[in-house]
Design an enzyme around this catalytic site. Structure first.
Site, PDB file in Angstrom:
ATOM      1  N   ALA A 446     131.187  40.624  70.028  1.00  0.00           N
ATOM      2  CA  ALA A 446     130.251  39.501  70.084  1.00  0.00           C
ATOM      3  C   ALA A 446     128.873  39.945  69.606  1.00  0.00           C
ATOM      4  O   ALA A 446     128.338  40.945  70.091  1.00  0.00           O
ATOM      5  CB  ALA A 446     130.169  38.973  71.516  1.00  0.00           C
ATOM      6  N   CYS A 919     136.359  37.195  69.017  1.00  0.00           N
ATOM      7  CA  CYS A 919     135.334  38.101  69.550  1.00  0.00           C
ATOM      8  C   CYS A 919     135.459  38.238  71.061  1.00  0.00           C
ATOM      9  O   CYS A 919     135.739  37.260  71.763  1.00  0.00           O
ATOM     10  CB  CYS A 919     133.927  37.580  69.239  1.00  0.00           C
ATOM     11  SG  CYS A 919     133.636  37.116  67.534  1.00  0.00           S
ATOM     12  N   CYS A 920     135.268  39.433  71.549  1.00  0.00           N
ATOM     13  CA  CYS A 920     134.975  39.663  72.963  1.00  0.00           C
ATOM     14  C   CYS A 920     133.821  40.666  73.000  1.00  0.00           C
ATOM     15  O   CYS A 920     133.111  40.805  72.005  1.00  0.00           O
ATOM     16  CB  CYS A 920     136.207  40.148  73.728  1.00  0.00           C
ATOM     17  SG  CYS A 920     136.835  41.758  73.208  1.00  0.00           S
ATOM     18  N   LYS A 921     133.625  41.348  74.082  1.00  0.00           N
ATOM     19  CA  LYS A 921     132.468  42.239  74.174  1.00  0.00           C
ATOM     20  C   LYS A 921     132.494  43.314  73.091  1.00  0.00           C
ATOM     21  O   LYS A 921     131.476  43.600  72.465  1.00  0.00           O
ATOM     22  CB  LYS A 921     132.403  42.875  75.564  1.00  0.00           C
ATOM     23  CG  LYS A 921     131.189  43.770  75.765  1.00  0.00           C
ATOM     24  CD  LYS A 921     130.957  44.107  77.219  1.00  0.00           C
ATOM     25  CE  LYS A 921     132.040  44.994  77.775  1.00  0.00           C
ATOM     26  NZ  LYS A 921     131.732  45.435  79.158  1.00  0.00           N
TER      27      LYS A 921
END
Length: 1002
Positions: A446, A919-921
């Site tokens: 992200a 997206c993730c972290k």
């Protein structure tokens, strides 16, 4: 070396490194040592001729090359019994020097299509012998490569675990990418293991620290091994081999293993018989060659792909369909060189823009003490921030090595502009009855300012709070709305862009006049008129007038120091007046009116530019008219027009007639530029002064987030353009409407991830100010070029000449192409459970609702401008409308962890020919679960994957696919960073298989 006396001390030492031993001549007793390096030859003499021969043999054996060959021979013998392990289980390539050594003429290359894998094969075992009589086997095959030149063995990949059968058929195949150094002489070693318990299979999910055989008590037993040469496989009649599996001592047979070559784009002969959930009854299918699909690969596109993508990792699978056919799937994951290229381009633009702004502030002229002190303070802070950007650019310029930023580096200051873990995730599907298909997803962490942290929230919250505070700054500066400050930057940009163009076209007009060329004169006048009209139009804004008044009040004593007014303008009258106290200036709509300030003077100044242009146009018309008239006709001497009077007294010298008019135009334009630039710079001074240093820090944070988002977008756009270049409907959509760019977010609305989501929402929204332009590459440099400023960027994508010719004329002519980014976020982890039960999810709900409205606007625009039958996916318009309604209902529903929002949004994006992001972290764990689920869902919904094999296909991709390799690249460990308690909170289909997760340092 000793003297002739045997008892003498050592008098010389020779280091035999890359040398050759030769006799000086047949009768002599001396030898010559010739070195491959530039060291001089050495001559040594023996006591007798037999002695000389013995010395020659001894020297030859002591040579480094001879010792190296002996060591390699010993290594080969050892490897036949015991497998060496590297310290990294990742599928990797050899070092450049070693790869160069392998490209020797004695090794035979494998013929292949450009950009296609060199070799792909699948495996199946039969009649495996269990170590215990009553034990059911749970087996997998480990594939290792013996490189022919170095004779070193590298662990390459593994199949999935097949449970409960002595005749396992493995769905995970083996693929070697185009860059991998593999030849007919290369040996492949296949080792079969029996796994006691998948959850305890730790050897396959971690990096081995020692070069040892796996202990049987850690979860698996060695069954047998087999070795074959690549040349034997590719030259076999049916491109299949059946090999005997033997124990490590070679004495006992424990079964057979079949190796079958697979080529994407093949069609099977016959069917896969008896495909059921009972893996014991599966049979392999025979395959035959077929032509490759159009537009998927080609040598013309290789330079572009090689410029953007790097370090591919490939995996191969075969899954059964519902009608008992085989699906062949190639999964590929590649880094992108744009991870570092785009941030460096952007930072360079920021530096130029900020240097220009700082210079404009210094050239603002004399100001009253209050405003002058404010300017000095602003300039000092801006210079400090500029140095920070320059240091960051210098640090990025020093970066070497990997072309992606690992998840472990997301908090590093020097890399804060670089996207986290940016990769292209591609699935190439060959179906028996359908055309080959590609499915691309860009996976990236992200976009967020991790180094700056999230203690006070992210951009969405910070910008809102900052704007509210700026409205209440008291009486220190003038408040201008964000729209007006953006307008001021646009005016300054237009000035910097149009002024040199107008001057250039004016000089071209004079040049055409001196050459007495009517056609050239007309063309030059046309271009001059177009640019000058744009220039004049740029100042038809009330903001310029009000800013001039505000600047007037900021001068010492409110005395307007007017430069010489061009002719045709009326000088404004004004007398000195005592300066108003700064406290009287609070808001734009409350600026005091000064009777001495002539508000109409600005209108006269900028309209003089238009009047000067009209004089030039009239003069050119008369010159051309006179040139075309017959020689006997003369103009009436009583014509009152000054232009006619001038023409009547010339002998056709066009240059002399136009020169004073051009000078007047430039003078008028210079007057406008001076006043407009100072007034707009004064507006920017207020913007900066109202929020120091918060404004500059927010600008930095926004630049960081935008840089990460833009790098992914540029990568996705180029890949989408490459794969759809033969799709005329897509190309029409591209220049008529633009592309939808759909981001799938997996962030929770709890703790720090709230700030990440707030950063991400603003960064993705800012991508609306980006347009693309496709140009023909004039060299071998295919990396995109970025131009523009913070409010508007243009990305110039370079295409090779043959690819550029395929584009519609509108795109070739430089039409700017738009993108429409949308973000849908659904948290899925245990932190989201806390947020839903004890926290707040309004941020996620508002983001999804806002972006749904944007998606609806794009769909409306699409249906208005595009014909219904233009896209293959659009043959069912009602289906897309139903999906939009379904998405709206799911967003409105108050359902916890409603992942159907992401599934429906992704389907809509694909049907609209959009660009997909997940997206993730850190784009490592949750992203891997989502991407693999999406791939298997596509196989099920679009390619008839057998329903009983959905979960097994999902486990294959998660256990042995590209995503577990992505985890290894990031944290040097083959484990997803989940624990059992966390996974209990995950939706069912987002949980990894046993043995692939556990404690890991992320």
């Amino acid at each position: 070396m000793k003297n002739k006396t045997k008892s003498s001390e050592v008098c010389d030492i020779i280091l035999e490194w890359h040398c050759v031993v030769e006799f000086r001549n047949k009768t002599d007793v001396s030898v010559v040592l010739k070195f491959q390096s530039r060291n001089p030859d050495l001559y040594r003499e023996a006591a007798s001729k037999p002695d000389c021969k013995l010395w020659a043999v001894a020297l030859g054996e002591a040579n480094s090359e001879s010792l190296r060959n002996k060591i390699q021979q010993l290594r080969r013998l050892i490897m036949e019994i015991k497998e060496e392990r590297t310290s990294d289980e990742a599928q990797h390539f050899l070092p450049a020097t070693q790869a160069d050594n392998l490209r020797e003429p004695q090794f035979t290359g494998i013929q292949r299509i450009a950009n296609e894998s060199k070799l792909e094969f699948v495996l199946a075992c039969k009649d495996l012998v269990a170590t215990a009589r009553d034990r059911k086997l749970n087996t997998f095959v480990q594939i290792s490569v013996v490189h022919p030149a170095e004779q070193t063995l590298t662990r390459y990949s593994s199949t999935e675990i097949v449970e409960g059968t002595r005749d396992p058929l493995y769905l995970t195949g083996v693929t070697f990418p185009p860059e991998y150094p593999i030849y007919e002489e290369t040996k492949i070693k296949l080792t079969v293991y029996d796994v006691k318990d998948k959850s305890q299979d730790t050897v396959r999910t971690r990096v081995l620290s020692e070069h040892k055989e796996p202990r049987t008590d850690v979860g698996r037993n060695f069954l047998g091994l087999a070795t074959f040469k690549v040349g034997d496989l590719v030259k076999s009649k049916e491109q299949q081999l059946t090999l005997t599996l033997r124990t490590s001592d070679g004495g006992k047979t424990v079964g057979t293993i079949g190796v079958s070559i697979v080529k994407m784009g093949e069609i099977e002969e016959g069917e896969v018989d008896h495909i059921t959930t009972d893996v014991q009854r599966q049979k392999c299918a025979l395959v035959c060659e077929c032509t490759a699909p159009e537009g998927i690969s080609g040598k013309d596109s290789l330079p572009l792909l090689n410029a953007v993508l790097k370090n591919p990792i490939c995996k191969l699978y075969r899954f059964p369909t519902s009608d008992n056919k085989w699906l062949h799937i190639r999964e590929q994951m590649s880094e992108s060189t744009l991870s570092f290229h785009v941030p460096k381009e952007l930072i360079n633009l920021h530096i130029k823009e900020d240097m220009r702004r700082n210079q404009d502030l210094k050239e603002l002229g004399e100001l009253a003490p209050h405003w002058d002190n404010m300017r000095k303070n602003v300039v000092a802070h801006c210079e400090q921030m500029l140095n920070m950007y320059q240091d960051t650019l210098a640090d990025l310029g020093k970066h070497t090595g990997s072309s992606f930023k690992s998840s472990c580096s997301k908090g590093e200051k020097t890399l804060e502009f670089v996207p986290i873990n940016l990769h292209l995730q591609r699935m190439h599907v060959h179906s028996p009855r359908l055309k080959d298909a590609l499915y691309d997803v860009i996976t990236v962490g992200a976009p967020a300012a991790h180094y700056q942290g999230f203690k006070n929230g992210g951009l969405r919250k910070l910008l809102s709070k900052f704007e509210a505070e700026r409205r209440n700054t008291g009486y220190q500066c003038i408040y201008y709305s964000p729209e007006n400050t953006a307008k001021a930057k646009e005016v300054l940009s237009n000035i910097n862009h149009l002024q040199p163009l107008i001057s250039s076209h004016a000089d071209q007009l004079l040049n055409s006049a001196s050459q007495h060329s009517p056609d050239s004169l007309k063309n030059s006048l046309k271009m001059l008129s177009e640019k000058t009209e744009l220039f004049v139009h740029a100042f038809k804004d009330q903001l310029v007038r009000s800013a001039l008044l505000a600047l007037y009040t900021a001068r010492p004593g409110c005395v307007l120091k007017k430069p010489t007014v061009p002719r045709n303008s009326v000088e404004g009258s004004g007398e000195p007046q005592s300066q108003d106290h700064p406290s009287q200036i609070k808001r734009q709509n409350s600026i005091p009116h000064h009777s001495e300030y002539d508000e109409e003077e600005w209108d006269r100044v900028w309209t003089n530019v238009g009047k000067s242009l009209n004089c030039i146009i009239a003069m050119v018309d008369r010159l051309l008219e006179k040139d075309n008239s017959s020689s006997g006709i003369k103009e009436s001497e009583n014509d009152p027009s000054s232009a006619d009077h001038m023409v009547s007294h010339t002998s056709g010298d066009w240059y002399e007639q136009l020169y004073p008019l051009i000078i007047t135009l430039k003078d008028c334009m210079g007057e406008v530029v001076t006043r407009a630039k100072q007034s707009m710079t004064f507006v920017l001074l207020q913007e900066l002064a109202c929020g120091l240093p918060q404004h500059l820090m927010l600008t930095l944070r926004r630049d960081i987030v935008f840089s990460q988002a833009l790098a992914g977008l540029v990568c996705g756009f180029i890949i989408k353009l490459h794969t759809s270049l033969h799709d005329q409907g897509f190309l029409q959509q591209l220049h008529t409407v633009g592309l939808i760019v759909q981001y799938e977010g997996l962030l929770s609305t709890y703790s720090e991830e709230i700030g990440m989501l707030e950063d991400m929402a603003v960064g993705i929204s800012d991508l609306q100010k980006v347009t693309f332009k496709i140009i023909e590459a004039k060299s071998n440099d295919f990396l995109p070029v970025i131009t523009g400023r913070r409010e508007h960027y243009v990305i110039e994508v370079k295409l090779p000449a043959k690819m550029f010719e395929l584009l519609p004329q509108e795109i070739k002519e430089g039409k700017q192409l738009h993108v429409y980014p949308v973000l849908f976020n659904v948290g899925i982890n245990e932190q989201q459970t806390l947020a839903e039960r004890f926290g707040d999810t309004t941020l996620q709900e508002s983001v999804n609702q806002e972006n749904f409205e944007l998606l609806k606007e794009y769909y409306k625009l699409f249906t208005e401008k595009m014909p219904p039958d233009c896209l293959p996916h659009f043959q069912e318009q009602n289906d897309l409308k139903r999906l939009l309604e379904n998405l709206h209902q799911n967003i409105q529903a108050k359902k916890r962890k409603n992942v159907e929002i992401m599934w429906v949004a992704a389907t809509i994006c694909r049907k609209l020919n959009g660009i997909r992001f997940t997206c993730c972290k850190s784009a490592k764990d949750r992203t891997s679960m989502s991407v693999t689920l999406e791939q298997c869902s596509i196989l099920r919904d679009e390619h008839q994957l057998h329903k009983d094999f959905f979960i097994r296909a999902l486990d294959c991709m998660r256990r042995e696919g590209c995503r577990i390799e992505n985890v290894l690249k990031n944290i040097k460990c083959r484990k997803y960073a989940f624990n059992m308690i966390q996974l209990m909170a995950f939706p069912k289909y987002y949980r990894p298989p046993e043995g692939t997760y556990g404690k890991a340092d992320t």
